[in-house]
Scaffold this active site. Structure first.
Site, short mmCIF file in Angstrom:
data_model
loop_
_atom_site.label_atom_id
_atom_site.label_comp_id
_atom_site.label_asym_id
_atom_site.label_seq_id
_atom_site.Cartn_x
_atom_site.Cartn_y
_atom_site.Cartn_z
N GLY A 57 17.97 75.23 66.00
CA GLY A 57 18.99 74.90 66.65
C GLY A 57 19.43 73.31 66.12
O GLY A 57 20.13 72.67 66.74
N ASN B 206 21.15 72.28 63.45
CA ASN B 206 22.50 72.04 63.38
C ASN B 206 23.32 72.24 64.52
O ASN B 206 24.34 71.55 64.53
CB ASN B 206 22.80 73.33 62.32
CG ASN B 206 22.79 73.08 60.99
OD1 ASN B 206 23.38 72.24 60.51
ND2 ASN B 206 21.67 73.52 60.21
N LEU C 286 21.64 84.98 63.14
CA LEU C 286 21.22 86.33 62.28
C LEU C 286 21.93 87.58 62.09
O LEU C 286 21.54 88.21 61.42
CB LEU C 286 19.48 86.52 62.84
CG LEU C 286 18.29 85.61 62.09
CD1 LEU C 286 17.32 85.99 62.91
CD2 LEU C 286 18.42 85.78 60.60
N LEU D 113 24.83 90.11 62.17
CA LEU D 113 26.50 90.43 61.63
C LEU D 113 27.35 90.11 62.77
O LEU D 113 27.11 90.74 63.69
CB LEU D 113 26.26 91.73 60.76
CG LEU D 113 27.69 92.00 60.05
CD1 LEU D 113 27.53 91.19 58.92
CD2 LEU D 113 27.77 93.46 59.27
N ILE D 114 28.43 89.69 62.37
CA ILE D 114 29.50 89.61 63.34
C ILE D 114 30.03 91.18 63.58
O ILE D 114 30.77 91.43 62.68
CB ILE D 114 30.52 88.46 63.09
CG1 ILE D 114 29.93 87.13 63.22
CG2 ILE D 114 31.74 88.59 64.26
CD1 ILE D 114 28.85 86.92 64.60
N ASN E 150 30.93 79.76 59.08
CA ASN E 150 29.55 79.92 59.04
C ASN E 150 28.80 78.75 58.10
O ASN E 150 29.66 78.46 57.19
CB ASN E 150 29.13 81.07 58.45
CG ASN E 150 27.66 81.57 58.27
OD1 ASN E 150 26.72 81.09 59.18
ND2 ASN E 150 27.07 81.98 57.35
N HIS F 85 26.04 78.24 55.14
CA HIS F 85 24.86 79.06 54.58
C HIS F 85 23.90 77.83 53.70
O HIS F 85 24.67 76.97 52.93
CB HIS F 85 25.33 79.94 53.45
CG HIS F 85 24.62 80.79 53.12
ND1 HIS F 85 23.71 81.63 53.56
CD2 HIS F 85 23.79 80.81 51.59
CE1 HIS F 85 23.00 82.45 52.91
NE2 HIS F 85 22.85 81.88 51.84
N ASP G 68 27.75 86.58 54.42
CA ASP G 68 28.27 85.43 53.25
C ASP G 68 29.24 85.47 52.35
O ASP G 68 29.27 85.20 51.03
CB ASP G 68 26.87 85.18 52.51
CG ASP G 68 25.81 85.02 53.68
OD1 ASP G 68 26.04 84.46 54.65
OD2 ASP G 68 24.78 85.33 53.37
N GLU H 251 23.59 69.47 55.70
CA GLU H 251 24.23 70.45 56.84
C GLU H 251 24.67 69.38 57.88
O GLU H 251 25.68 69.42 58.45
CB GLU H 251 23.12 71.49 57.22
CG GLU H 251 22.81 72.40 56.36
CD GLU H 251 22.30 73.36 56.63
OE1 GLU H 251 22.39 74.79 56.53
OE2 GLU H 251 21.11 73.51 57.35
C1 GAR Z 1 20.31 76.36 58.54
O1 GAR Z 1 19.60 75.91 57.43
C2 GAR Z 1 21.30 77.30 58.33
O2 GAR Z 1 22.25 76.98 57.06
C3 GAR Z 1 20.69 78.49 58.06
O3 GAR Z 1 19.54 78.59 58.93
C4 GAR Z 1 19.17 77.57 59.22
C5 GAR Z 1 19.13 77.11 60.68
O4 GAR Z 1 18.57 75.73 60.94
N1 GAR Z 1 21.22 79.72 58.00
C6 GAR Z 1 21.34 80.74 57.03
O5 GAR Z 1 20.32 80.90 56.53
C7 GAR Z 1 22.29 81.91 57.40
N2 GAR Z 1 22.21 82.73 56.43
P1 GAR Z 1 18.70 75.44 62.62
O6 GAR Z 1 18.57 76.49 63.57
O7 GAR Z 1 17.86 74.29 62.61
O8 GAR Z 1 20.31 74.75 62.49
#
Ligand code: GAR
Length: 194
Positions: free
Chosen positions: A15, A17, A86, A88-89, A103, A105, A146, A175
């Site tokens: 979490g 982000n 994680l 799929l919607i 989203n 990526h 994606d 990010e």
């Molecule tokens: C982030 O880097 C995000 O871009 C990625 O998971 C991480 C979550 O980190 N998402 C994916 O890989 C989606 N396919 P966080 O929980 O610390 O934000």
């Protein structure tokens, strides 16, 4: 009257982000973070939400597929932000929120995208494939992993000495710097200024 936009963030893990987004919109005049949704009762994102007094919802797969749209309408959610989520919607949710789910990526799609491409696994693959660059992609969510319309990409360099952890750090910084801003521009229809 000015419109208010009410966001739900979906996250499965750490979490970081989600927290960057929460901080960015804390004093925002028209966009608020109303709810954190997770599929994982152990996710650190739930602790972070608590710290900011944001309600949380943890759903199992069956609840997620059948009840999520109703739960979101209870909170009058207008937009959904995926931040390391994680699952799929489901089509019912896409229908309830057409072009209203976004989203991030941690790679330059269409490279290193698709089912199972998540977090550190991506950075390890970027490193072992001797990529010269990687970055972030922010896209609208559709029925496939994606593949929705790309709204924004930002690159960073990869050098041969980089470890996957160093690549991950660099991508995370991108990010945190860009996802909140792009969310704001997307919601307020200001994508042309990115
Ligand atoms: C982030 O880097 C995000 O871009 C990625 O998971 C991480 C979550 O980190 N998402 C994916 O890989 C989606 N396919 P966080 O929980 O610390 O934000």
């Amino acid at each position: 009257m000015d419109q208010n936009y009410r966001l739900a963030i979906f996250a499965s893990g750490k979490g970081s982000n989600a927290e960057a987004i929460i901080k960015y919109f804390k004093q925002h005049p028209s966009i608020t973070i109303e709810l954190i949704v997770s599929n994982n009762p152990q996710a650190l994102v739930l602790e972070r939400a608590k710290k900011y007094g944001i309600p949380t919802l943890v759903l199992n797969r069956r609840q997620f597929e059948s009840e999520i749209a109703v739960k979101l309408s209870d909170y009058q959610i207008t937009h959904i932000v995926l931040a390391g989520f994680l699952w799929l919607i489901p089509p019912s949710l896409l229908k309830a929120f057409p072009h209203k789910i976004i989203n991030i990526h941690p790679a330059l799609l269409p490279k290193f995208g698709g089912k199972g491409m998540y977090g550190m696994k991506i950075h390890q693959l970027v490193q072992s494939s001797n990529e010269k660059e990687t970055g972030i992609t922010i896209h609208v969510v559709d029925e496939k992993y994606d593949e929705g319309e790309i709204l924004y990409q930002h690159k960073c360099e990869v050098v041969s000495e980089d470890t996957p952890e160093e690549i991950a750090d660099r991508v995370h910084q991108l990010e945190y710097a860009w996802y909140p801003k792009i969310i704001e521009r997307w919601i307020l229809n200001r994508m042309e200024s990115s």
